[in-house]
Design a protein around this motif. Structure first.
Motif, PDB file in Angstrom:
ATOM      1  N   THR A  62      43.134  38.143  46.752  1.00  0.00           N
ATOM      2  CA  THR A  62      41.949  38.876  46.945  1.00  0.00           C
ATOM      3  C   THR A  62      41.177  39.325  45.933  1.00  0.00           C
ATOM      4  OG1 THR A  62      40.719  40.233  48.919  1.00  0.00           O
ATOM      5  CG2 THR A  62      42.839  41.258  47.965  1.00  0.00           C
ATOM      6  N   ARG A  63      40.101  39.758  46.028  1.00  0.00           N
ATOM      7  CA  ARG A  63      39.316  40.502  44.898  1.00  0.00           C
ATOM      8  C   ARG A  63      38.550  41.806  45.678  1.00  0.00           C
ATOM      9  NH1 ARG A  63      37.472  40.805  39.759  1.00  0.00           N
ATOM     10  NH2 ARG A  63      35.651  41.064  39.259  1.00  0.00           N
ATOM     11  N   LEU A  64      38.692  42.812  45.074  1.00  0.00           N
ATOM     12  CA  LEU A  64      37.892  43.873  45.751  1.00  0.00           C
ATOM     13  C   LEU A  64      36.903  44.514  44.610  1.00  0.00           C
ATOM     14  CD1 LEU A  64      41.475  44.430  46.433  1.00  0.00           C
ATOM     15  CD2 LEU A  64      40.232  46.183  47.913  1.00  0.00           C
ATOM     16  N   ARG A  65      36.020  44.898  45.115  1.00  0.00           N
ATOM     17  CA  ARG A  65      34.890  45.653  44.250  1.00  0.00           C
ATOM     18  C   ARG A  65      34.786  46.953  44.072  1.00  0.00           C
ATOM     19  NH1 ARG A  65      33.535  41.206  42.205  1.00  0.00           N
ATOM     20  NH2 ARG A  65      32.372  39.495  43.334  1.00  0.00           N
ATOM     21  N   ARG A  66      35.419  47.497  45.226  1.00  0.00           N
ATOM     22  CA  ARG A  66      35.606  49.013  45.015  1.00  0.00           C
ATOM     23  C   ARG A  66      37.071  49.459  45.415  1.00  0.00           C
ATOM     24  NH1 ARG A  66      31.019  47.963  48.700  1.00  0.00           N
ATOM     25  NH2 ARG A  66      29.132  48.411  47.556  1.00  0.00           N
ATOM     26  N   PRO A  67      37.437  50.621  44.649  1.00  0.00           N
ATOM     27  CA  PRO A  67      36.374  51.549  43.741  1.00  0.00           C
ATOM     28  C   PRO A  67      36.141  51.110  42.502  1.00  0.00           C
ATOM     29  CG  PRO A  67      38.689  52.141  43.865  1.00  0.00           C
ATOM     30  CD  PRO A  67      38.647  51.088  44.670  1.00  0.00           C
ATOM     31  N   PHE A  68      36.733  49.947  41.874  1.00  0.00           N
ATOM     32  CA  PHE A  68      36.414  49.129  40.969  1.00  0.00           C
ATOM     33  C   PHE A  68      37.057  47.826  40.943  1.00  0.00           C
ATOM     34  CE2 PHE A  68      40.442  51.571  40.174  1.00  0.00           C
ATOM     35  CZ  PHE A  68      41.289  50.537  39.606  1.00  0.00           C
ATOM     36  N   PRO A  69      36.398  46.983  40.186  1.00  0.00           N
ATOM     37  CA  PRO A  69      36.839  45.375  40.521  1.00  0.00           C
ATOM     38  C   PRO A  69      38.173  44.920  40.216  1.00  0.00           C
ATOM     39  CG  PRO A  69      34.905  45.656  39.321  1.00  0.00           C
ATOM     40  CD  PRO A  69      35.268  47.074  39.229  1.00  0.00           C
ATOM     41  N   ILE A  70      38.969  44.631  41.027  1.00  0.00           N
ATOM     42  CA  ILE A  70      40.438  44.342  40.885  1.00  0.00           C
ATOM     43  C   ILE A  70      40.626  43.087  41.472  1.00  0.00           C
ATOM     44  CG2 ILE A  70      40.989  46.035  42.692  1.00  0.00           C
ATOM     45  CD1 ILE A  70      43.591  46.457  41.286  1.00  0.00           C
ATOM     46  N   ASP A  71      41.367  42.330  41.067  1.00  0.00           N
ATOM     47  CA  ASP A  71      42.141  41.106  41.660  1.00  0.00           C
ATOM     48  C   ASP A  71      43.360  41.441  42.079  1.00  0.00           C
ATOM     49  OD1 ASP A  71      40.005  39.363  41.331  1.00  0.00           O
ATOM     50  OD2 ASP A  71      40.121  39.376  39.039  1.00  0.00           O
ATOM     51  N   LEU A  72      43.761  41.102  43.433  1.00  0.00           N
ATOM     52  CA  LEU A  72      45.292  41.435  43.514  1.00  0.00           C
ATOM     53  C   LEU A  72      45.804  40.253  44.341  1.00  0.00           C
ATOM     54  CD1 LEU A  72      45.183  45.064  45.259  1.00  0.00           C
ATOM     55  CD2 LEU A  72      46.370  44.092  43.329  1.00  0.00           C
ATOM     56  N   ASP A  73      46.894  39.945  44.134  1.00  0.00           N
ATOM     57  CA  ASP A  73      47.657  38.866  45.008  1.00  0.00           C
ATOM     58  C   ASP A  73      48.675  39.616  45.924  1.00  0.00           C
ATOM     59  OD1 ASP A  73      49.054  36.839  46.250  1.00  0.00           O
ATOM     60  OD2 ASP A  73      49.398  35.750  44.571  1.00  0.00           O
ATOM     61  N   LEU A  74      48.365  39.830  47.022  1.00  0.00           N
ATOM     62  CA  LEU A  74      48.993  40.960  47.787  1.00  0.00           C
ATOM     63  C   LEU A  74      50.644  40.339  47.805  1.00  0.00           C
ATOM     64  CD1 LEU A  74      46.544  41.929  50.331  1.00  0.00           C
ATOM     65  CD2 LEU A  74      47.460  43.330  48.563  1.00  0.00           C
ATOM     66  N   ASP A  75      50.631  38.932  48.381  1.00  0.00           N
ATOM     67  CA  ASP A  75      51.835  38.461  48.577  1.00  0.00           C
ATOM     68  C   ASP A  75      52.944  38.406  47.182  1.00  0.00           C
ATOM     69  OD1 ASP A  75      51.159  37.844  51.120  1.00  0.00           O
ATOM     70  OD2 ASP A  75      50.267  35.670  50.673  1.00  0.00           O
ATOM     71  N   ALA A  76      52.404  38.452  46.104  1.00  0.00           N
ATOM     72  CA  ALA A  76      53.142  38.507  44.834  1.00  0.00           C
ATOM     73  C   ALA A  76      53.443  39.785  44.670  1.00  0.00           C
ATOM     74  CB  ALA A  76      52.287  37.925  43.732  1.00  0.00           C
ATOM     75  N   LEU A  77      53.145  41.007  45.286  1.00  0.00           N
ATOM     76  CA  LEU A  77      53.520  42.260  45.060  1.00  0.00           C
ATOM     77  C   LEU A  77      55.020  42.586  45.529  1.00  0.00           C
ATOM     78  CD1 LEU A  77      50.465  44.399  46.350  1.00  0.00           C
ATOM     79  CD2 LEU A  77      51.005  43.799  44.038  1.00  0.00           C
ATOM     80  N   LEU A  78      55.461  41.821  46.178  1.00  0.00           N
ATOM     81  CA  LEU A  78      56.881  41.713  46.704  1.00  0.00           C
ATOM     82  C   LEU A  78      57.642  40.378  46.334  1.00  0.00           C
ATOM     83  CD1 LEU A  78      56.821  43.270  50.373  1.00  0.00           C
ATOM     84  CD2 LEU A  78      57.647  44.330  48.184  1.00  0.00           C
TER      85      LEU A  78
END
Length: 189
Positions: free
Chosen positions: A172-188
Motif C-alpha cells: 500500500t501507499r500512504l500519503r499522510r503523514p508523509f508519503p510512504i510505501d509499505l508492504d505490510l505482509d513483508a513486515l513479518l
C-alpha cells in the motif's frame, strides 16, 4: 503476600504525575502513565511484535522526509497525568540524546502494534487520548492471521477525535503523514 517495593508507592496523595516517570529507575522498562496510574508491560513480548516494530521502524526511517525523526518506545507527555509509550512515533522535534519524552505538538504520528495485553488500551483509551492531545495521525496494527492490517486514523480538528482513514493490507501507499510505501505482509518474515 509480599510488600510493595517503595518505588511503587505514589510520591504524593494525588498519585503519579508525568515527570515522576523520569525518577523511577527501578520501574520495568515499558512503564506508562495512564490517568495517573502506572501501567507495566509485564507479559513477555511475542517475537512477531518485536519484528514487526523493527521492520516498520526501518521502513519509516528510510522514507521519512527531512525534518521527521522516527523513534520507538518513547513516551509522549500528553498532560500532567498521562505519558503513554507508543511502539513507534514520528516527530518534528530534533534528535536529543538525553530526551525521555516528546510533547504532543511535536508528534505527527503514533503507532501501536496491538498485543493481547494492550488491546483494550490501544483500541480505545490511547485512541481517545492521542486525539484529544492533537496528534494528527494514529496507526493501529492488528494481526489478521499471519498478516498485519494497518488501521489508519486522521484527526478531525473540530471534534478533537480520530476519523477512520482506512484499513490497509498488503502492499500500500500512504500519503499522510508523509508519503510512504509499505508492504505490510513483508513486515513479518
Amino acid at each position: 503476600m509480599t510488600a510493595l517495593p517503595g518505588w511503587m508507592r505514589p510520591p504524593r496523595a494525588e498519585g503519579w504525575f508525568a515527570e515522576d516517570l523520569d525518577h523511577l529507575p527501578e520501574a520495568p522498562r515499558h512503564t506508562e502513565l495512564i490517568d495517573g496510574a502506572l501501567v507495566f508491560m509485564t507479559s513477555p513480548q511475542r517475537s512477531s511484535h518485536g519484528r514487526l516494530v523493527t521492520s516498520l521502524t526501518s521502513a519509516l526511517i528510510e522514507q521519512a522526509p527531512r525534518g521527521i525523526e522516527v523513534e520507538r518506545e518513547m513516551t509522549v507527555r500528553l498532560d500532567a497525568r498521562n505519558r503513554p509509550e507508543p511502539d513507534l512515533l514520528a516527530t518534528t522535534a530534533p534528535y536529543d540524546p538525553d530526551r525521555t519524552w516528546y510533547a504532543p505538538q511535536d508528534v505527527v504520528l503514533v503507532v501501536e502494534v496491538v498485543s493481547p495485553e494492550s488491546a483494550h488500551r490501544d483500541r480505545t483509551v490511547k485512541l481517545r487520548k492521542y486525539a484529544e492531545a492533537g496528534i494528527p495521525h494514529y496507526w493501529r496494527i492488528e494481526a489478521e492471521g499471519t498478516s498485519p492490517a494497518l488501521h489508519a486514523y486522521e484527526l478531525d480538528g473540530p471534534t478533537a477525535a480520530y476519523a477512520p482513514a482506512g484499513i490497509l493490507r498488503g502492499a500500500t501507499r500512504l500519503r499522510r503523514p508523509f508519503p510512504i510505501d509499505l508492504d505490510l505482509d513483508a513486515l513479518l518474515p
